[in-house]
Design a protein around this motif. Structure first.
Motif, short mmCIF file in Angstrom:
data_model
loop_
_atom_site.label_atom_id
_atom_site.label_comp_id
_atom_site.label_asym_id
_atom_site.label_seq_id
_atom_site.Cartn_x
_atom_site.Cartn_y
_atom_site.Cartn_z
N SER A 27 -0.90 4.23 9.07
CA SER A 27 -0.97 5.36 8.14
C SER A 27 0.14 5.29 7.10
O SER A 27 0.69 6.31 6.68
N GLY A 28 0.48 4.08 6.69
CA GLY A 28 1.58 3.88 5.75
C GLY A 28 1.11 3.67 4.33
O GLY A 28 -0.10 3.52 4.07
N PRO A 29 2.04 3.67 3.37
CA PRO A 29 1.68 3.41 1.98
C PRO A 29 1.03 2.04 1.84
O PRO A 29 1.45 1.07 2.47
N ARG A 30 0.00 1.96 1.02
CA ARG A 30 -0.64 0.67 0.77
C ARG A 30 0.27 -0.18 -0.10
O ARG A 30 0.99 0.34 -0.96
N PRO A 31 0.28 -1.50 0.09
CA PRO A 31 1.14 -2.35 -0.73
C PRO A 31 0.87 -2.14 -2.22
O PRO A 31 -0.29 -2.06 -2.65
N ALA A 32 1.94 -2.07 -3.00
CA ALA A 32 1.80 -1.79 -4.44
C ALA A 32 1.06 -2.90 -5.17
O ALA A 32 0.47 -2.66 -6.23
N TRP A 33 1.07 -4.12 -4.63
CA TRP A 33 0.41 -5.23 -5.31
C TRP A 33 -1.10 -5.27 -5.04
O TRP A 33 -1.81 -6.11 -5.61
N ILE A 34 -1.60 -4.37 -4.23
CA ILE A 34 -3.04 -4.27 -4.00
C ILE A 34 -3.62 -3.24 -4.97
O ILE A 34 -3.26 -2.07 -4.94
N VAL A 35 -4.50 -3.70 -5.87
CA VAL A 35 -5.13 -2.82 -6.85
C VAL A 35 -6.59 -2.61 -6.45
O VAL A 35 -7.35 -3.57 -6.34
N ARG A 36 -6.96 -1.37 -6.25
CA ARG A 36 -8.31 -1.05 -5.79
C ARG A 36 -9.26 -0.84 -6.97
O ARG A 36 -8.95 -0.07 -7.88
N PHE A 37 -10.38 -1.54 -6.94
CA PHE A 37 -11.28 -1.60 -8.08
C PHE A 37 -12.65 -0.99 -7.80
O PHE A 37 -13.64 -1.38 -8.41
#
Length: 230
Positions: A27-37
Motif C-alpha cells: 500500500s505504498g506510493p507507486r514509483p515516480a518513474w512509472i507513468v500510467r497511460f
C-alpha cells in the motif's frame, strides 16, 4: 483491466513488475518513474471493454492490476506483456481523429465532475479527462437491485485485502453488486480517453480504484458517485 504503463528507457520490464507489485502489496506510493497511460477498464467474466486514446511512440507494458485473494496483483504473477508504439504518418493520423463525445466527465482529486447534461438511456461515447494532480481511473457500474454506492465503497475497496478485520470478510460475487458497463484504467494527469457504453435506465456508480500515496484508496477519499440514467 488491461492497464497500460509507459516503460522508462532506463528500466526493464522485470524492474517495473517488481517495484510496482511491491508498492501495491505494501500500500505504498507507486514509483515516480512509472507513468500510467490508461487502457480498457474493468470487464466482468465473458465481457469485453475498449477505449480510444492517443499513445505517443515508445515502449509500454500491458498489466492487470486486479488482485487475488492474497492481495497480489495479477501482473505480479505473470499477467503482463510488453508492446511498442511506433510513429505513423500524418495521413493516418487524420483518419483516426478523436471521437465525438455524447458526454464528458472530468476527474479531480478526489471527485467526478460530469457535464451539466444528465445521462439518458442509449449508446454513449463518454470522454473522460483527468484534471487532477494524481493518476485516476474510472469504472462505471450499474447497481443490482437493492444495492447502493455504500455497498460498492465497502466491497470494492482495493485495500481490503490488506486491512485487518476486512480481508477475512469475503465480498459477495460481483454480479450481486452490479454489472460493469465501461471505464478505463489509471491514467496520468492531463490525459483524456473515450469509452463506449450502452446505458439502460437505472442507478449507476462511478468509482476510482487507484490508491493514493497515503495508502488509502481513492474510493476512501470520496471518489465514488452515484448517478441516475433515465
Amino acid at each position: 483491466y488491461a492497464h497500460i504503463v509507459r516503460l522508462d528507457s532506463a528500466r526493464s520490464v522485470p524492474e517495473l513488475v517488481e517495484y510496482y507489485a511491491k508498492a501495491i502489496r505494501e500500500s505504498g506510493p507507486r514509483p515516480a518513474w512509472i507513468v500510467r497511460f490508461g487502457g480498457p477498464g474493468a470487464a466482468g467474466p465473458h465481457q469485453t471493454a475498449s477505449v480510444t486514446q492517443d499513445l505517443a511512440p515508445g515502449s509500454y507494458v500491458w498489466i492487470c492490476p486486479v488482485e487475488n485473494e492474497k492481495g497480489e496483483p495479477h501482473f505480479g504473477v505473470g499477467e503482463y506483456r510488453q508492446f511498442v508504439v511506433r510513429a505513423t504518418n500524418a495521413g493516418i493520423a487524420v483518419a483516426t481523429a478523436e471521437p465525438v463525445p455524447t458526454a464528458t466527465i472530468r476527474l479531480v482529486d478526489h471527485a467526478f465532475v460530469p457535464d451539466s447534461s444528465p445521462l439518458k438511456a442509449g449508446r454513449h461515447t463518454i470522454r473522460v479527462e483527468n484534471g487532477g494532480g494524481e493518476p485516476h481511473d474510472m469504472n462505471m457500474m450499474k447497481l443490482a437491485p437493492g444495492r447502493s454506492a455504500e455497498d460498492l465503497q465497502r466491497f470494492l475497496n482495493p485495500e481490503r485485502a490488506r486491512r485487518p478485520g476486512e480481508k477475512d470478510d469475503p465480498p459477495p460475487p460481483l454480479h450481486e453488486l452490479g454489472s460493469v458497463v465501461g471505464g478505463f484504467a489509471a491514467m496520468a494527469p492531463s490525459m483524456a480517453a473515450y469509452f463506449d457504453a450502452e446505458l439502460t435506465p437505472g442507478e449507476y456508480v462511478l468509482f476510482c480504484m487507484v490508491t493514493a500515496p497515503d495508502g488509502r484508496s481513492h474510493i476512501e477519499h470520496g471518489m465514488i458517485r452515484q448517478v441516475r440514467v433515465e
